[in-house]
Design an enzyme around this catalytic site. Structure first.
Site, PDB file in Angstrom:
ATOM      1  N   THR A  83      33.317  39.779  36.515  1.00 60.97           N
ATOM      2  CA  THR A  83      33.678  40.899  36.776  1.00 60.97           C
ATOM      3  C   THR A  83      33.763  42.651  35.733  1.00 60.97           C
ATOM      4  O   THR A  83      32.433  42.935  36.129  1.00 60.97           O
ATOM      5  CB  THR A  83      35.086  40.095  35.774  1.00 60.97           C
ATOM      6  OG1 THR A  83      35.267  39.231  35.146  1.00 60.97           O
ATOM      7  CG2 THR A  83      35.997  40.677  35.089  1.00 60.97           C
ATOM      8  N   ASP A 105      40.385  34.934  32.956  1.00 60.41           N
ATOM      9  CA  ASP A 105      41.336  35.066  31.574  1.00 60.41           C
ATOM     10  C   ASP A 105      41.665  36.321  32.495  1.00 60.41           C
ATOM     11  O   ASP A 105      42.485  37.182  31.744  1.00 60.41           O
ATOM     12  CB  ASP A 105      40.224  36.025  30.477  1.00 60.41           C
ATOM     13  CG  ASP A 105      38.677  35.924  30.927  1.00 60.41           C
ATOM     14  OD1 ASP A 105      38.146  35.852  31.838  1.00 60.41           O
ATOM     15  OD2 ASP A 105      38.570  37.589  30.014  1.00 60.41           O
ATOM     16  N   THR A 136      34.083  40.530  30.103  1.00 61.79           N
ATOM     17  CA  THR A 136      33.470  40.376  30.764  1.00 61.79           C
ATOM     18  C   THR A 136      32.790  38.263  30.324  1.00 61.79           C
ATOM     19  O   THR A 136      32.364  38.631  29.496  1.00 61.79           O
ATOM     20  CB  THR A 136      32.832  40.309  31.643  1.00 61.79           C
ATOM     21  OG1 THR A 136      31.482  41.092  30.971  1.00 61.79           O
ATOM     22  CG2 THR A 136      32.672  41.919  32.231  1.00 61.79           C
ATOM     23  N   GLY A 137      32.514  37.409  31.530  1.00 62.37           N
ATOM     24  CA  GLY A 137      31.901  36.254  31.241  1.00 62.37           C
ATOM     25  C   GLY A 137      32.748  35.371  31.135  1.00 62.37           C
ATOM     26  O   GLY A 137      33.442  35.501  32.154  1.00 62.37           O
ATOM     27  N   GLY A 196      35.661  33.143  31.265  1.00 60.74           N
ATOM     28  CA  GLY A 196      37.089  32.979  31.109  1.00 60.74           C
ATOM     29  C   GLY A 196      37.509  32.047  30.363  1.00 60.74           C
ATOM     30  O   GLY A 196      38.542  32.732  29.370  1.00 60.74           O
TER      31      GLY A 196
END
Length: 354
Positions: free
Chosen positions: A201, A232, A252-253, A255
């Site tokens: 992201t 997310d 980021t990561g 969601g």
């Protein structure tokens, strides 16, 4: 409905120019530069993003417009396989994009999810914010809305991403009738990718010279996700959030972890309560760790076996970032230079790997 433009057509100057032209749809008029100190922060893949956004802020651009123009560089980059053109597809081989924006001066936001064939979903999200009384459009409805406003359709699946997806598809099971090539005959892009498979992201938060905030998060989401899965990134309060009187945050990561904890909202509320940006981001990490009770998502010590990183800028220009696991960095521009800085971390990877 317009037919999607294929990869070769995309390379022509005319189509590239058409895609770029849509970025200005909904942009605010520029204003005189103020006396405040601007700051732009982004995820680690956003060095060019923060540089572009800062250049625009220093000539009077709205902070949200600057952030959208900044992330558009990554959205159009076929070599960033986590965002926009060249992003990893879902399990059916279709690239679906999610994006959200928030605008401090108007306390407004907009988002799109599961959007296909549009290179710049963040710019579409801005129009959702401005031209509708909705916050989120998804799927076919989001595509029709983008078409209505002149966004050209583009085949977002690059040859490299197609090869990676095909290898994943062929190696799902050794009990079917698919026969992938041996490892030493795999395309180099496939060999490289499967050493780094995960999520991707870009988030950008911008503070302008008048103390106004804007933020955007844009992504192609979890690699090989179930079609229609939404993380997310396009959800206000989870993948991003801001309050023009307090600050802005995004992530980021994984969601799903942010969706379950409304993490970006938590960070902004922690800023409101007086926490420093880094401390507020670390508290969001602790909340995720406390509520991550699924054994499948834990390591042998009960810690999350995934990562999430947060990026935050406060109204006064202070900034910070934090992740579950050490090693994360964030891109920052404070008006002087664009650079990467380390994020704080809840857990140390070296301890985990020993």
């Amino acid at each position: 409905m317009m037919e999607p433009i294929d990869r070769r057509s995309l390379l022509s100057a005319g189509v590239a120019g058409l895609c770029a032209a849509t970025l200005g749809l909904g942009a605010s008029p520029r204003r005189d530069v103020g006396k405040g100190k601007p700051v732009v922060v982004a995820s680690a893949n956003g060095l060019q993003t923060v540089a572009k956004a800062m250049d625009l802020i220093l000539v009077g651009a709205d902070p949200l417009d600057a952030a959208i123009e900044g992330v558009a560089i990554v959205e159009a980059d076929p070599n960033d396989q986590s965002v926009g053109y060249g992003g990893m597809p879902n399990e059916d081989g279709v690239v679906e994009l999610d994006a959200a924006v928030m605008h401090g001066p108007t306390a407004n936001g907009g988002a799109v999810a599961a959007l296909q064939n549009i290179m710049h979903p963040a710019a579409v999200a801005r129009l959702v914010m401005q031209r509708t009384d909705h916050c989120l459009l998804v799927g076919e409805g989001a595509l029709r809305f983008a078409q209505m406003h002149g966004f050209p359709e583009v085949n977002l699946l690059t040859e490299a991403s197609r090869k990676i997806w095909l290898h994943w598809k062929e190696t799902l099971s050794d009990q079917d009738d698919r026969f992938p090539p041996p490892d030493d005959q795999l395309d180099p892009v496939v060999q490289q990718f499967f050493g780094i498979r995960g999520t991707g992201t870009i988030h950008c938060s911008a503070l302008d010279t008048h103390g106004n905030l804007g933020c955007v998060t844009t992504t192609s989401g979890l690699y090989f996700k179930i079609p229609g899965r939404v993380g997310d990134s396009p959800i206000l309060g989870a993948g991003l959030y801001l309050d023009n009187e307090v600050g802005s945050a995004g992530s980021t990561g994984r969601g799903e972890a942010n969706l379950l904890n409304c993490s970006s909202l938590r960070i902004v509320e922690a800023l409101r309560a007086g926490k420093a940006p880094q401390d507020a981001a670390l508290e969001a990490c602790r909340q995720i760790a406390r509520t991550n009770l699924n054994p499948k998502l834990q390591d042998d010590q009960g810690r999350p076996n995934f990562d999430v990183t947060f990026y935050c800028v406060r109204k006064d220009g202070n900034f910070g970032g934090a992740s579950l696991w050490s090693g994360a960095r964030m891109a920052v521009h404070d008006g002087e230079s664009a650079r990467l800085v380390d994020c704080a971390a809840l857990y140390d990877r070296k301890i985990n790997e020993s």
